[in-house]
Design an enzyme around this catalytic site. Structure first.
Site, PDB file in Angstrom:
ATOM      1  N   ASN A 103       6.631 -24.477   7.527  1.00 15.76           N
ATOM      2  CA  ASN A 103       5.017 -23.684   6.562  1.00 15.76           C
ATOM      3  C   ASN A 103       4.685 -24.202   5.492  1.00 15.76           C
ATOM      4  OD1 ASN A 103       5.563 -22.392   9.877  1.00 15.76           O
ATOM      5  ND2 ASN A 103       4.376 -24.137   9.717  1.00 15.76           N
ATOM      6  N   ASP A 129       0.808  -0.839   0.202  1.00 10.77           N
ATOM      7  CA  ASP A 129      -0.537  -0.111   0.249  1.00 10.77           C
ATOM      8  C   ASP A 129       0.842   1.371   0.060  1.00 10.77           C
ATOM      9  OD1 ASP A 129       0.883   0.107   2.606  1.00 10.77           O
ATOM     10  OD2 ASP A 129      -1.635   0.088   3.457  1.00 10.77           O
ATOM     11  N   HIS A 130       0.793   2.438   0.278  1.00  9.60           N
ATOM     12  CA  HIS A 130       0.802   3.710   0.321  1.00  9.60           C
ATOM     13  C   HIS A 130       2.040   3.818   1.174  1.00  9.60           C
ATOM     14  CE1 HIS A 130      -2.201   3.709   2.845  1.00  9.60           C
ATOM     15  NE2 HIS A 130      -2.192   4.522   3.826  1.00  9.60           N
ATOM     16  N   GLY A 151      -2.171  -5.901   7.705  1.00 15.96           N
ATOM     17  CA  GLY A 151      -3.128  -5.833   7.035  1.00 15.96           C
ATOM     18  C   GLY A 151      -3.277  -6.913   5.970  1.00 15.96           C
ATOM     19  N   ARG A 177       6.884   0.817   8.616  1.00 15.06           N
ATOM     20  CA  ARG A 177       6.665   0.893  10.187  1.00 15.06           C
ATOM     21  C   ARG A 177       7.624   0.515  10.860  1.00 15.06           C
ATOM     22  NH1 ARG A 177       0.693   3.702   8.793  1.00 15.06           N
ATOM     23  NH2 ARG A 177       1.620   5.928   7.041  1.00 15.06           N
ATOM     24  N   ARG A 191       0.733 -31.961   8.082  1.00 15.08           N
ATOM     25  CA  ARG A 191      -0.025 -30.494   9.202  1.00 15.08           C
ATOM     26  C   ARG A 191      -0.343 -29.331   7.640  1.00 15.08           C
ATOM     27  NH1 ARG A 191       5.266 -31.141  12.850  1.00 15.08           N
ATOM     28  NH2 ARG A 191       4.239 -32.651  13.842  1.00 15.08           N
ATOM     29  N   ARG A 201       6.600 -35.222   8.170  1.00  9.64           N
ATOM     30  CA  ARG A 201       5.193 -34.816   8.626  1.00  9.64           C
ATOM     31  C   ARG A 201       5.059 -32.942   8.416  1.00  9.64           C
ATOM     32  NH1 ARG A 201      10.507 -33.192  11.626  1.00  9.64           N
ATOM     33  NH2 ARG A 201      10.580 -31.421  12.600  1.00  9.64           N
ATOM     34  N   CYS A 227       3.328  -3.331   3.503  1.00  5.65           N
ATOM     35  CA  CYS A 227       1.930  -2.416   4.056  1.00  5.65           C
ATOM     36  C   CYS A 227       2.534  -1.688   5.331  1.00  5.65           C
ATOM     37  CB  CYS A 227       0.263  -3.059   4.707  1.00  5.65           C
ATOM     38  SG  CYS A 227       0.135  -4.049   6.152  1.00  5.65           S
ATOM     39  N   GLY A 228       1.892  -0.920   6.495  1.00  7.28           N
ATOM     40  CA  GLY A 228       2.617   0.254   7.606  1.00  7.28           C
ATOM     41  C   GLY A 228       3.308  -1.550   8.445  1.00  7.28           C
ATOM     42  N   THR A 229       2.332  -2.287   8.949  1.00  8.15           N
ATOM     43  CA  THR A 229       2.766  -3.473   9.643  1.00  8.15           C
ATOM     44  C   THR A 229       2.928  -4.585   9.385  1.00  8.15           C
ATOM     45  OG1 THR A 229      -0.008  -3.772  10.706  1.00  8.15           O
ATOM     46  CG2 THR A 229       0.954  -2.381  12.074  1.00  8.15           C
TER      47      THR A 229
HETATM   48  C1  RB5 Z   1      -2.346   2.335   6.558  1.00 12.24           C
HETATM   49  O1  RB5 Z   1      -2.133   3.585   7.363  1.00 12.24           O
HETATM   50  C2  RB5 Z   1      -2.031   1.048   7.813  1.00 12.24           C
HETATM   51  O2  RB5 Z   1      -2.956   1.082   8.123  1.00 12.24           O
HETATM   52  C3  RB5 Z   1      -1.522   0.039   6.771  1.00 12.24           C
HETATM   53  O3  RB5 Z   1      -0.587   0.159   6.241  1.00 12.24           O
HETATM   54  C4  RB5 Z   1      -1.523  -1.795   7.632  1.00 12.24           C
HETATM   55  O4  RB5 Z   1      -0.663  -1.411   8.095  1.00 12.24           O
HETATM   56  C5  RB5 Z   1      -2.702  -1.848   7.832  1.00 12.24           C
HETATM   57  O5  RB5 Z   1      -2.237  -2.952   8.768  1.00 12.24           O
END
Ligand code: RB5
Length: 148
Positions: free
Chosen positions: A98, A7-8, A69, A108, A135, A131, A64-66
Site C-alpha cells: 500500500n 499527543d500527551h 484518532g 495504550r 491500486r 499491480r 496517540c492513545g490508540t
Molecule cells: C486521549 O485521551 C485519546 O483519546 C487519544 O490519545 C487517542 O487515543 C484518540 O484516538
C-alpha cells in the site's frame, strides 16, 4: 527524514522511537507535542502528515492513545496513506503493498518493544510497485472525487 508527532499519551513512546531511529541512523523532525498537558492529536498529527506530503519528510510515525484518532486526522491530509498498526505483519505489508507513508500506533495498545519492532519493520520495508501501483493510483483518484 522521519516526521514524528504524538499527543500527551504518546510522549514516552515517541522518545523510544527516537532511540530506534538513532540505531537505524535515520534523522527525525519532531512536530510535538512536547508536554504531558492534554492536547488535541489532530493538531500535531496533521502537521507531521503535511510534512510528508510536501516532501519535507519521507514518512511519519504518529502516536496517540490508540493510534486511531491521530491516524484519522493524518488521513485527512491529501496524499497520505495511513496505517494504524499493532502488529508487524500489517505494518510491513502496508509499505510493501500500500506504500503507506504514515504509521500510527497506540501508546495504550502496544508495548514499547512491540512498537519499536513494528516501526523497524515498517521503516525497512519497501514498496513493491507493479499491480500495487495501480491500486494506489485508484486511491489517489478517489481523493479527487473519482467514482470507481
Ligand atoms: C486521549 O485521551 C485519546 O483519546 C487519544 O490519545 C487517542 O487515543 C484518540 O484516538
Amino acid at each position: 527524514m522521519i516526521a514524528l508527532a504524538c499527543d500527551h499519551t504518546g510522549l514516552e513512546l515517541k522518545e523510544e522511537i527516537k532511540q530506534l531511529l538513532k540505531e537505524l541512523h535515520l534523522e527525525w523532525k519532531d512536530f510535538g507535542t512536547d508536554t504531558h498537558e492534554s492536547c488535541d492529536y489532530a493538531v500535531y498529527g496533521s502537521r507531521a502528515a503535511r510534512s510528508v506530503v510536501s516532501g519535507e519528510c519521507d514518512r511519519a510515525i504518529l502516536i496517540c492513545g490508540t493510534g486511531v484518532g491521530i491516524g484519522i486526522a493524518a488521513s485527512k491530509v491529501k496524499g497520505t496513506r495511513v496505517c494504524t498498526c499493532s502488529d508487524v505483519y500489517t505494518a510491513e505489508l502496508s509499505k510493501r503493498h500500500n506504500n503507506s507513508n504514515v504509521l500510527t500506533m497506540g501508546a495504550r495498545v502496544v508495548g514499547v518493544d512491540l512498537a519499536k519492532m513494528i516501526a523497524r519493520h515498517w521503516l525497512e520495508a519497501e514498496f513493491e510497485g507493479g499491480r500495487h501501483q495501480r491500486r494506489i493510483d485508484q486511491i489517489a483518484a478517489l481523493e479527487d472525487g473519482a467514482i470507481l
